[in-house]
Scaffold this active site. Structure first.
Site, short mmCIF file in Angstrom:
data_model
loop_
_atom_site.label_atom_id
_atom_site.label_comp_id
_atom_site.label_asym_id
_atom_site.label_seq_id
_atom_site.Cartn_x
_atom_site.Cartn_y
_atom_site.Cartn_z
CD GLU A 511 -2.87 -0.92 2.44
OE1 GLU A 511 -4.08 -1.01 2.20
OE2 GLU A 511 -2.42 -0.67 3.58
CG HIS A 512 -0.75 3.82 1.43
ND1 HIS A 512 -1.97 4.10 0.86
CD2 HIS A 512 -1.02 3.19 2.62
CE1 HIS A 512 -2.93 3.66 1.66
NE2 HIS A 512 -2.39 3.10 2.72
CD GLU A 533 -6.30 1.54 1.24
OE1 GLU A 533 -5.52 2.34 1.81
OE2 GLU A 533 -7.38 1.20 1.73
#
Length: 639
Positions: A511-512, A533
């Site tokens: 994620e990120h 994400e």
């Protein structure tokens, strides 16, 4: 880890089932009878020969002779300290020697907070019976508008394993007594747990709403009714279940007896593999009949189904703890490396290890086992750990943090172009990463070019959360979210880079990161459940545009020229909270060739930003007009 994009969420926008659907999903648990009787435990071996001090000052070993009131007081004390200690430095292991804990009239009820490991010390899960509960509830957080904000979105970094749980809610309120609640999100595995006498709910439907959750991982476990509830995505691997209640976006079952059918995907959104392509259960500490500590290192297998311990399939090596170098956070890294060079394995007792140079694992078959989510922080601008091009290394139960000086890589498995020589790999004995978690930012400022780089062939990654922090306690002027302070300061370019061939990942959460979250360059790679994400915090579209002008970076990319690759069950979510006008072209990108197969992949808008397509220009757009409604591609290429 998405929730509704309202001011009520302290960190993210995780989006979940409407309240009515949550209640319906939980209905089975509310009507189930909760058994009060404890199962009969296996014969009780002698208590451990050495005290908990041998396993670290914050490790507690309970025996059946320990008074129940003393056990309850200790687990309650740890929980009170850890329930809200999201970025603290304390780490705990609560270990139970073989025997039975709690009675029908006086059950043992354990709540598990941050950085807490609860584990049995039996050779089989049924050697340790906890008559009561082992639970994780929603955290109720303060809000500006005074509305309820009880969620499980940030219930990270804890683990439970290797015991029989005879669910007993005696003394709890009616709703609480209806199930054993395990409302967790990322980096909170359940392994080798046998649940009887009541339902297992992955959502805390007893706490006032909104009750969102984003997880998670179960392996090598057995349970009857499992209530998924509001869980956004979940991987259940090599287990046996009676029923599974529902799905939100992405529920994957791999080698699970009793798994639901995927025939009507995406309604419900189930992905079901009859067998797991490559599996190896996580090493575990146990005591033998004389009370001596041993570490069981299960063997690797292909095409597996069901639990290992019910089928007598936990073959492998049994290593006495005396063959491990036992480290504490005060142990100099050079002393650790000297022990590894002598041929010892490594046990990391609970705590935070600041290392100014990499822990170097060079010997084939070395085992590195962390207790209590032991955490290694790279403080010197180097890797935190390196693994040589050798077969059979196992790294398990370790969290790796970036430090304030930029590390080129946090964990490097093999050297580039060094993995194709004779003796470098063993198809029957892959180097394995189990419950290995990464953080760039969160507890403090972190900087890394790449978190995890895999260069060796035939590596198995069994549950990893690779996280560039979207919130934390770094001291930014804009608080926990940090706004553009976070983008410019917590720099994490790439999450996972796979250069080796025949690499398998079961439960990969990334994620990120500011560029590519996952890049797969090796041939014949396999991923079973991928969750991603995109970064929340790019300040401008220019910051989120590739050099060739393509808008944004996909959450998962299979490199051009790769001829064979399989992804089963993948999601990429967008929430551009700093600049909702930002656009990403594709959630996934891969070569269009028959040997590269992406099945059951999706994108979701979490309240801000746009992803135009699911994969390679195929699949509908997600934006603020369809927040929380996934766009799916059943198979790419089609047919």
């Amino acid at each position: 880890m998405p929730a509704l994009p309202t001011p009520r969420s302290p960190r993210h926008p995780r989006w979940r089932l409407p309240r009515a659907a949550q209640v319906a999903a939980a209905g089975a648990a509310l009507i189930a009878a909760v058994g009060g009787g404890a199962a009969v435990a296996a014969p009780v071996p002698a208590a451990p020969a050495t005290g908990a001090a041998a396993l670290g000052t914050t490790t507690t070993v309970f025996t059946p002779d320990t008074p129940l009131a003393e056990i309850q007081a200790k687990v309650d004390e740890v929980y009170r300290q850890q329930v809200n200690n999201q970025f603290g430095t304390q780490r705990y292991a609560l270990l139970f020697a073989p025997g039975t804990y709690g009675t029908d009239a006086h059950p043992l009820q354990i709540k598990v907070g941050y950085y807490t490991e609860v584990a049995g010390l039996g050779a089989s899960p049924d050697d340790v019976t906890i008559n009561g509960k082992v639970e994780v509830y929603n955290r109720c957080l303060s809000t500006a508008d005074g509305e309820p904000n009880c969620i499980a979105l940030d219930n990270f970094w804890r683990s439970v394993s290797n015991f029989h749980l005879a669910v007993n809610g005696k003394g709890q309120a009616d709703c609480r007594a209806s199930a054993n609640f395990f409302a967790v999100s990322q980096a909170s595995p359940m392994r080798r747990v046998h649940v009887t006498g009541g339902n297992l709910s992955l959502m805390d439907y007893c706490t006032e709403g909104p009750q969102y959750a984003s997880g998670g991982f179960i392996a090598d476990s057995q349970a009857d009714t499992i209530v998924n509830g509001s869980q956004q995505q979940w991987l259940t691997r090599n287990s046996s279940i009676g029923s599974w209640s529902n799905g939100v976006w992405n529920q994957v079952f791999s080698g699970v007896e009793g798994a639901p059918s995927a025939a009507t995907f995406p309604s419900p959104p189930y992905t079901t593999l009859e067998t797991t392509p490559v599996s190896r259960e996580k090493p575990y500490l146990f005591t033998d009949s004389s009370g001596a500590y041993q570490v069981q290192v299960p063997a690797a297998h292909t095409a597996t189904r069901g639990t290992s311990w019910l089928q007598d399939r936990t073959q492998g090596r049994t290593i006495p703890l005396s063959d491990f170098f036992t480290a504490t956070p005060a142990t100099p890294v050079q002393q650790i490396n000297n022990a590894l060079a002598r041929g010892e394995n490594l046990l990391l007792t609970p705590g935070v290890y600041d290392v100014d140079k990499a822990i170097a694992v060079k010997r084939a078959g070395t085992v590195v086992l962390g207790l209590g989510l032991a955490t290694i922080t790279a403080t010197g601008g180097t890797a935190a750990m390196t693994v040589a091009d050798v077969p059979g290394v196992v790294v398990a139960g370790v969290t790796i943090d970036a430090g304030t000086r930029t590390s080129p890589v946090l964990l490097q498995v093999g050297t580039k172009n060094g993995n194709h020589g004779q003796g470098k790999v063993d198809p029957a004995n892959p180097t394995t990463l189990s419950d290995v978690f990464f953080r760039v930012g969160g507890p403090h400022v972190g900087k890394a070019d790449t978190a995890l780089e895999i260069n060796t062939d035939r590596v198995l990654v069994d549950h990893a959360w690779v996280w560039r922090a979207d919130h934390g306690e770094e001291g930014f002027t804009a608080g926990v979210e940090g706004d553009t302070d976070r983008w410019n300061t917590n720099t994490g370019r790439d999450g996972v880079v796979v250069n080796g061939d025949d690499v398998t990942a079961t439960g990969l959460f990334v994620e990120h990161f500011q560029r590519y979250n996952t890049t797969w360059n090796g041939e014949r790679g396999t991923t079973v459940l991928y969750q991603n994400e995109l970064p929340y915090d790019p300040p401008t579209q220019a910051d989120w545009t590739r050099p060739d002008g393509t808008l944004g970076y996909p959450g998962y990319v299979v490199a051009p020229g790769v001829k064979t690759h399989h992804l089963q069950g993948g999601g990429s979510y967008v929430y551009n909270r700093n600049n909702p006008s930002i656009v990403t072209e594709n959630g996934f990108e891969a070569p269009t060739t028959p040997g590269v197969q992406l099945q059951h992949v999706l994108t979701v808008n979490l309240g801000a930003g746009t992803t135009r397509h699911v994969v390679n220009g195929v699949g509908g757009q997600v934006d603020n007009s369809n927040t929380g409604t996934p766009q799916y591609v059943v198979a790419y290429p089609a047919g």
